[in-house]
Design a protein around this motif. Structure first.
Motif, PDB file in Angstrom:
ATOM      1  N   UNK A 402      48.704  -7.205  20.129  1.00 28.48           N
ATOM      2  CA  UNK A 402      48.374  -5.955  19.419  1.00 28.48           C
ATOM      3  C   UNK A 402      46.876  -5.679  19.305  1.00 28.48           C
ATOM      4  N   UNK A 403      46.035  -6.690  19.487  1.00 31.73           N
ATOM      5  CA  UNK A 403      44.588  -6.484  19.363  1.00 31.73           C
ATOM      6  C   UNK A 403      43.922  -6.119  20.679  1.00 31.73           C
ATOM      7  N   UNK A 404      44.694  -6.102  21.788  1.00 36.48           N
ATOM      8  CA  UNK A 404      44.118  -5.874  23.116  1.00 36.48           C
ATOM      9  C   UNK A 404      44.487  -4.476  23.616  1.00 36.48           C
ATOM     10  N   UNK A 405      43.464  -3.707  23.982  1.00 38.21           N
ATOM     11  CA  UNK A 405      43.674  -2.377  24.540  1.00 38.21           C
ATOM     12  C   UNK A 405      43.754  -2.425  26.065  1.00 38.21           C
ATOM     13  N   UNK A 431      39.522  -4.360  15.079  1.00 42.83           N
ATOM     14  CA  UNK A 431      40.192  -5.647  15.164  1.00 42.83           C
ATOM     15  C   UNK A 431      39.153  -6.760  15.148  1.00 42.83           C
ATOM     16  N   UNK A 432      39.549  -7.920  14.686  1.00 41.05           N
ATOM     17  CA  UNK A 432      38.617  -9.050  14.616  1.00 41.05           C
ATOM     18  C   UNK A 432      39.138 -10.240  15.400  1.00 41.05           C
ATOM     19  N   UNK A 433      39.909  -9.991  16.443  1.00 41.39           N
ATOM     20  CA  UNK A 433      40.470 -11.054  17.265  1.00 41.39           C
ATOM     21  C   UNK A 433      39.351 -11.895  17.882  1.00 41.39           C
ATOM     22  N   UNK A 434      39.577 -13.181  18.034  1.00 45.12           N
ATOM     23  CA  UNK A 434      38.594 -14.069  18.648  1.00 45.12           C
ATOM     24  C   UNK A 434      39.068 -14.541  20.016  1.00 45.12           C
ATOM     25  N   UNK A 435      38.123 -15.058  20.794  1.00 46.69           N
ATOM     26  CA  UNK A 435      38.465 -15.582  22.110  1.00 46.69           C
ATOM     27  C   UNK A 435      39.479 -16.717  22.007  1.00 46.69           C
TER      28      UNK A 435
END
Length: 475
Positions: A402-405, A431-435
């Motif tokens: 859900x955090x990836x466009x 979004x604040x997703x990390x690697x």
């Protein structure tokens, strides 16, 4: 029609075409001579295209963003004797021996009589256009199509889209690529209205405003347009009343984005297509299948037949097998210009009763009902410690987060294991997703050798000149 705010009627376009054709014929351009265009799309340049056809010449499409080096290669490779451009002063300094015409200044004579006595008749087997492939990793290839190919493409595509003269079709196009060329020409051929913009607006809400203001009934776009549109704040509360369909091609439209679009605009039909320059359009998925088979690009369009081939070029018939897609039919190009060996290598004869089958270089699988599913480009796969890595499979998984466009995966050379996969990520807004979280997500769903060794966040992925995601530019 309307191009970047400038309007033109069919009569006005015809007048420009007559001016251009009369001048070219007077200057000694013969039937079959190659005449190139090099300029940003405009009403004037579209009239120039019509004039080249009226003169019986072969159109050579050169993308207006290409530099002089690639321009000169394509002019020399095609044997063009003239180029019509909006940069005439710049090109005349090259002293190339090729006649340079300015789109505006060199075709300003009075309109000839409309009996078109200067126009030349053409046969359906005559080459009409040479479109060049991007040539991102190799020599650009000139794809030569004839009038029969073009008419077959028009009838087939506009047939399943059910286009009528009432349609207003919006595209973000250029006349230098085959996709942009057909996006503009097809509405003119069925008597509709072509609405053409040169570039996407920074504010995606302006797209919805444009659709409403002009009563747009169809969108013919690449998936990056959809990625941008889905960022519109008005998407869920403003469904355009006029819009009938969205037709996408060029690369896979992620399932997540399909579902978001379906939720926002449930009454709009979505046509997912697959095509390539060598065979304008190969397949389409009917809109009533988009919810059941969102990952499929459908079945062959009318006038095209598809086959799967193994590594030894033998036919594959079992559902679920992965093989190289071969295409045949009336839309198939005639040849690669000046590349007889390449043409011979990619065309096979005497298979499945076909005179010619073109090997696309794309891997597909087919389900039990004959629906096609894109797997990968044959030359995109790479090895990691002896295991094959398919970048497209990793991208498809990443986009489900859900955090990836958007996502693109490329190989990074490594002395120990050969290559390692690197993921380039465009994150969704806020979004604040990390690697590390994305690596863990991949670890949960993929075999170890498919898990990205590196993850990098980028503001946007590069695009090709025609608007597709330029994955190879990241390598």
């Amino acid at each position: 029609m309307k191009i970047d705010g400038a309007r033109a009627t069919y009569r006005e376009l015809d007048d420009i075409g007559n001016q251009v054709a009369a001048r070219l014929v007077d200057d000694g351009i013969r039937a079959g001579d190659r005449v190139a265009i090099y300029g940003a799309i405009s009403v004037r340049l579209l009239g120039v295209v019509l004039g080249i056809f009226k003169a019986g010449a072969v159109l050579v499409g050169v993308h207006h963003t290409f530099g002089l080096r690639k321009l000169m290669f394509e002019l020399q490779d095609s044997g063009a004797c003239a180029v019509i451009t909006d940069r005439a002063a710049e090109l005349r300094e090259l002293q190339s021996g090729i006649t340079i015409y300015g789109c505006e200044d060199d075709f300003s004579a009075a309109v000839p009589e409309r009996d078109c006595s200067f126009c030349r008749e053409v046969r359906e087997e005559d080459i009409s256009v040479i479109f060049y492939t991007s040539g991102s990793t190799s020599r650009p290839k000139g794809v030569a199509v004839n009038h029969k190919n073009m008419i077959a493409a028009f009838k087939s595509v506009t047939g399943y889209l059910k286009n009528t003269s009432e349609d207003v079709v919006l595209s973000y196009s250029t006349l230098g690529s085959d996709y942009g060329f057909y996006n503009v020409m097809m509405p003119l051929m069925f008597g509709g209205t072509a609405l053409v913009e040169r570039a996407l607006p920074d504010d995606p809400d302006e797209i919805i405003d444009l659709i409403d203001a002009h009563g747009v009934t169809g969108l013919q776009v690449f998936p990056p347009f959809i990625f941008h549109l889905l960022k519109a704040t008005a998407l869920g509360r403003r469904a355009p009343r006029s819009l009938r369909y969205i037709s996408t091609s060029g690369q896979a439209l992620p399932v997540k984005h399909i579902r978001r679009l379906r939720e926002a605009w449930p009454s709009v039909q979505i046509f997912s297509n697959y095509g390539l320059t060598e065979c304008k359009r190969v397949s389409f998925l009917p809109p009533d299948e988009i919810d059941q088979r969102p990952q499929s690009v459908g079945r062959a369009i009318p006038g095209v037949r598809t086959y799967l081939f193994g590594e030894d070029r033998s036919l594959m018939a079992e559902p679920g097998q992965v093989g190289e897609l071969g295409v045949a039919g009336d839309l198939l190009m005639q040849k690669y210009w000046n590349m007889p060996e390449e043409t011979s290598d990619r065309m096979i004869e005497g298979v499945a009763g076909e005179a010619r089958v073109f090997l696309t270089g794309d891997l597909f699988r087919v389900d039990g009902q004959g629906y096609l599913y894109y797997v990968a480009r044959k030359d995109d796969a790479f090895a990691r410690s002896g295991f094959k890595v398919n970048p497209r499979e990793i991208e498809q998984l990443l986009i489900t987060h859900p955090a990836v466009s958007e996502a693109a995966v490329v190989p990074v050379a490594d002395e120990t294991v050969g290559h390692l996969p690197k993921a380039l990520i465009v994150a969704e807004q806020a979004t604040s997703i990390t690697s590390q979280e994305l690596v863990e997500y991949c670890t949960m769903h993929l075999d170890w050798h498919m898990v990205p060794a590196f993850v990098e966040f980028v503001p946007a992925l590069p695009r090709t000149a025609s608007g597709k995601t330029a994955t190879r530019a990241l390598s």
